[in-house]
Enzyme design. Structure first.
Site, PDB file in Angstrom:
ATOM      1  N   CYS A  52       0.439  -0.904  -0.116  1.00 51.24           N
ATOM      2  CA  CYS A  52       0.077   0.065   0.270  1.00 51.24           C
ATOM      3  C   CYS A  52       1.464   1.455   0.089  1.00 51.24           C
ATOM      4  CB  CYS A  52      -1.597   0.140   1.169  1.00 51.24           C
ATOM      5  SG  CYS A  52      -2.209   1.536   1.179  1.00 51.24           S
ATOM      6  N   ASP A  54       0.672   3.460   1.996  1.00 48.98           N
ATOM      7  CA  ASP A  54       0.057   3.909   2.767  1.00 48.98           C
ATOM      8  C   ASP A  54       1.882   4.636   3.769  1.00 48.98           C
ATOM      9  OD1 ASP A  54      -2.008   4.459   6.018  1.00 48.98           O
ATOM     10  OD2 ASP A  54       0.414   4.208   6.327  1.00 48.98           O
ATOM     11  N   ARG A  56       3.249   4.855   6.098  1.00 43.51           N
ATOM     12  CA  ARG A  56       3.696   3.687   7.852  1.00 43.51           C
ATOM     13  C   ARG A  56       4.246   2.929   7.261  1.00 43.51           C
ATOM     14  NH1 ARG A  56      -2.200   4.535  10.793  1.00 43.51           N
ATOM     15  NH2 ARG A  56      -2.648   4.398   9.104  1.00 43.51           N
ATOM     16  N   HIS A 105      -1.525  -3.808   5.131  1.00 44.37           N
ATOM     17  CA  HIS A 105      -1.427  -3.709   6.770  1.00 44.37           C
ATOM     18  C   HIS A 105      -2.589  -3.246   7.094  1.00 44.37           C
ATOM     19  CE1 HIS A 105      -1.941   0.629   5.953  1.00 44.37           C
ATOM     20  NE2 HIS A 105      -1.789  -0.063   4.851  1.00 44.37           N
ATOM     21  N   CYS A 108      -5.829  -0.468   7.087  1.00 42.73           N
ATOM     22  CA  CYS A 108      -5.588   0.291   5.654  1.00 42.73           C
ATOM     23  C   CYS A 108      -6.906   0.994   5.228  1.00 42.73           C
ATOM     24  CB  CYS A 108      -5.717  -0.803   4.982  1.00 42.73           C
ATOM     25  SG  CYS A 108      -5.076  -0.338   3.664  1.00 42.73           S
TER      26      CYS A 108
HETATM   27 ZN   LIG Z   1      -3.041   0.425   3.280  1.00 45.59          ZN
END
Ligand SMILES: [Zn+2]
Length: 194
Positions: A52, A54, A56, A105, A108
């Site tokens: 992803c 993302d 993090r 993850h 998400c």
């Molecule tokens: Zn995600």
């Protein structure tokens, strides 16, 4: 032919060991300017990681990998499309990579948006894909796993359709990164331990 191909199974073990070491001792790979300069002549990554976008989720950190080790593809919700498949085909065919890991993850936002039926002009494409993969599942973690498994099946199918020997050698695996403790759960292992 590339002389130092790392098998899919070996690559999977490297990722597992890397995540364990990172969680236990904070071990990180070499991402220094010097590590980049050493590789100006070419790259031989051992794994494709489709994860992803993302902020993090940082694959090199999570797996304690250094420059030149991971061929990373990122899309919101780690969804597969033509550009993703083109990138995977390149990594396998031209760089000799034999492992494709789909890494979802916890927490998400893309999976959450799919469960909440949120939309937007371009987001709709991603959300619809995840909702289809989740198939009505309402638990975010289970939906995340289903989305990873769906992406892995799509990649497997696309590689099989190419009908080239080197694509048969590729291991396609799914995993979930837990923001809560930094652990990566490999879905195949989780199934086997039931
Ligand atoms: Zn995600």
């Amino acid at each position: 032919m590339m002389d130092s191909i790392i098998s899919g199974a070996e690559a999977l073990n490297k990722l597992k060991a890397g995540n364990r070491a990172w969680r236990e001792t904070g071990a990180e790979g070499d991402l220094s300017p010097a590590s980049v300069m050493r590789l100006t002549g070419g790259q031989t990554p051992y794994a494709v990681v489709l994860t992803c976008s993302d902020s993090r989720v940082v694959p090199e950190a999570v797996f304690g990998a250094g420059t030149g080790e991971l061929f990373v593809i990122r899309t919101a919700g780690n969804t597969v499309g033509r550009e993703t498949m083109g990138s995977i085909e390149y990594a396998v065919d031209h760089l000799g990579v034999r492992l494709v890991l789909i890494l979802g993850h916890t927490g998400c936002g893309a999976v959450g948006a799919a469960l909440a039926d949120e939309t937007g002009e371009h987001i709709e494409h991603i959300v619809a894909k995840i909702a289809k993969a989740a198939g009505g599942e309402t638990d975010p973690y289970k939906a995340c796993c289903l989305n990873v498994e769906h992406a892995a099946a799509e990649v497997r199918q696309a590689l099989d359709a190419m009908g080239t020997a080197c694509f048969d050698e590729v291991v396609v695996a799914g995993a979930v990164f837990h923001l809560e403790d930094g652990k990566v759960t490999f879905l195949q292992d989780a199934e086997n331990s039931l």
